[in-house]
Design a protein around this motif. Sequence first.
Motif, PDB file in Angstrom:
ATOM      1  N   GLY A   1       0.822  -1.064  -0.090  1.00 21.63           N
ATOM      2  CA  GLY A   1       0.050  -0.109  -0.140  1.00 21.63           C
ATOM      3  C   GLY A   1       1.028   1.286  -0.146  1.00 21.63           C
TER       4      GLY A   1
ATOM      5  N   LEU B   1      -6.568  -3.055   5.672  1.00 19.06           N
ATOM      6  CA  LEU B   1      -5.174  -2.988   4.817  1.00 19.06           C
ATOM      7  C   LEU B   1      -4.016  -2.970   5.662  1.00 19.06           C
TER       8      LEU B   1
ATOM      9  N   GLN C   1      -1.323   0.564   6.433  1.00 16.72           N
ATOM     10  CA  GLN C   1      -1.529   1.380   5.286  1.00 16.72           C
ATOM     11  C   GLN C   1      -3.105   1.701   5.154  1.00 16.72           C
TER      12      GLN C   1
ATOM     13  N   VAL D   1      -7.625   5.258   2.930  1.00 17.36           N
ATOM     14  CA  VAL D   1      -7.712   5.318   1.442  1.00 17.36           C
ATOM     15  C   VAL D   1      -7.972   6.433   0.857  1.00 17.36           C
TER      16      VAL D   1
ATOM     17  N   ARG E   1      -4.579   1.338  -2.901  1.00 18.24           N
ATOM     18  CA  ARG E   1      -5.261   0.871  -1.897  1.00 18.24           C
ATOM     19  C   ARG E   1      -6.708   0.538  -2.056  1.00 18.24           C
TER      20      ARG E   1
ATOM     21  N   GLU F   1      -6.788  -2.819  -3.617  1.00 13.32           N
ATOM     22  CA  GLU F   1      -6.655  -3.824  -2.900  1.00 13.32           C
ATOM     23  C   GLU F   1      -7.803  -4.252  -2.306  1.00 13.32           C
TER      24      GLU F   1
END
Length: 452
Positions: free
Chosen positions: A126, A281, A284, A287, A316, A319
Amino acid sequence: MSENRKVEKIVGVKGMNDILPADAPLWELFENTVQSVLKSYGFQQIRTPIVEPTALFARGLGAVTDIVEKEMYSFTDSMNGDQLTLRPESTAGVVRAALEHNLTYDGPKRLWYAGPMFRHERPQRGRYRQFHQVGAEAIGFSGPDIDAELIMLCQRLWDDLGLQNIRLELNSIGDADERHRHRADLIAYFEKHADILDEDAKRRLHTNPLRILDTKNPAMQEMVNAAPKLLDYLGEESRAHFEGVQKILRHNSIPFTINPRLVRGMDYYNRTVFEWVTDQLGSQGTVCGGGRYDPLVEMFGGKPTPACGFAMGVERLLELMKASGEHFARNQCDVYLVHQGEEAQMQAFVLSERLRDAGLDVVLHCAAATGAGSFKSQMKRADASGAAFAVIIGEDEVAGGNVTVKAMRAEEEMNKQVTVAFDKTVEHIVDQIVGAGEHDHDHDHEHIHYHH
Ligand code: ATP
Ligand code: MG
């Protein structure tokens, strides 16, 4: 005889990623969704250069920020000695462009951008050295309504992308005077706890103590939690503005928590600041970050112009989309054209163009110097392409004025292969596609298939 010297491969720059075809459908879905959500709020796209004068960021972001202190890719233009920087973010560039082209001459502007940003950070999950942001900047708006609108726009985007578990944190960092009074008390407080401060914090104590609140150092959390809160220093106008934002969010059922420690990295923020955060995440988890930056236009030499914006981290968010369990894939084409012999190749070219005229995606098998290859090897390629149909033109077909259409996904053996007159091929395939209601051939929606 050539020397048997091994040629060393050149690999890409650390922290700068290739986005491979397998991920392209996900990126495109994200980009298209972003574009339509922003359009639905009347935002207009702006595209600024990736390279800007270094001074733009040094002045705009503030000297005591992570970005300006240690993350910028700056270089001297060897042709003329100009000091240049690969943009680490886009707010400064967008504001520069708005000013340079006097974009707000006829009223405030809702702008958005997307593209790569560059920061020399330690690469990890990230966190990359080239990464992508989508952002919006509303320039010339002073009321709390635009702050709330930007936040609601984000919420709509998360909903449209099918993302849950992103929560909103909100704060107000007031105006310069209010931060000034808070700052004096904050420095006194940190001085009392000097033994707990880390190197970064000690360095920032007298330059940018507010940023110490932003620390990720676990050893400092407890002390920082008990520090004087900016919210307690807000004057009447700042408080009314902050109340105004919250009122609109509550009225529209947008949940949020107030995080008094939320300060954001850049110096140009004032009043409203917000972050969208997820627990999915790892560390990190932010977002998207944004807020109001009323002082920035003036700092760049423009008339006082209030503004508010946000920037989201695309990698991010992608993901998160992947983690949602959906599988994003797309077939390369609808039709794969297989051919053998010179006349067949000529016919295949003509037919492939007609199929494309009808809106289909077509891959025409391309021959090697030694010929097009066996039917068997071509059919393997056709299969791998994910095409719904293979169209085969060989010697027999050329002689008969027809083609063989093979339905690659048909269940029943008898429906698999049919002979169709050359001139009826497009019609035949289009009929088949329209007829197969359960096929995911949706040409308005750029044929991305979602599989659970
Ligand atoms: P962080 O505290 O994680 O370093 P930041 O405050 O530096 O974030 P911003 O400058 O506000 O981040 O950028 C907005 C968003 O861009 C971040 O919330 C994040 O999602 C994304 N982002 C920032 N830096 C990176 C990076 N190096 N790699 C990938 N995404 C990033
Ligand atoms: Mg950062």
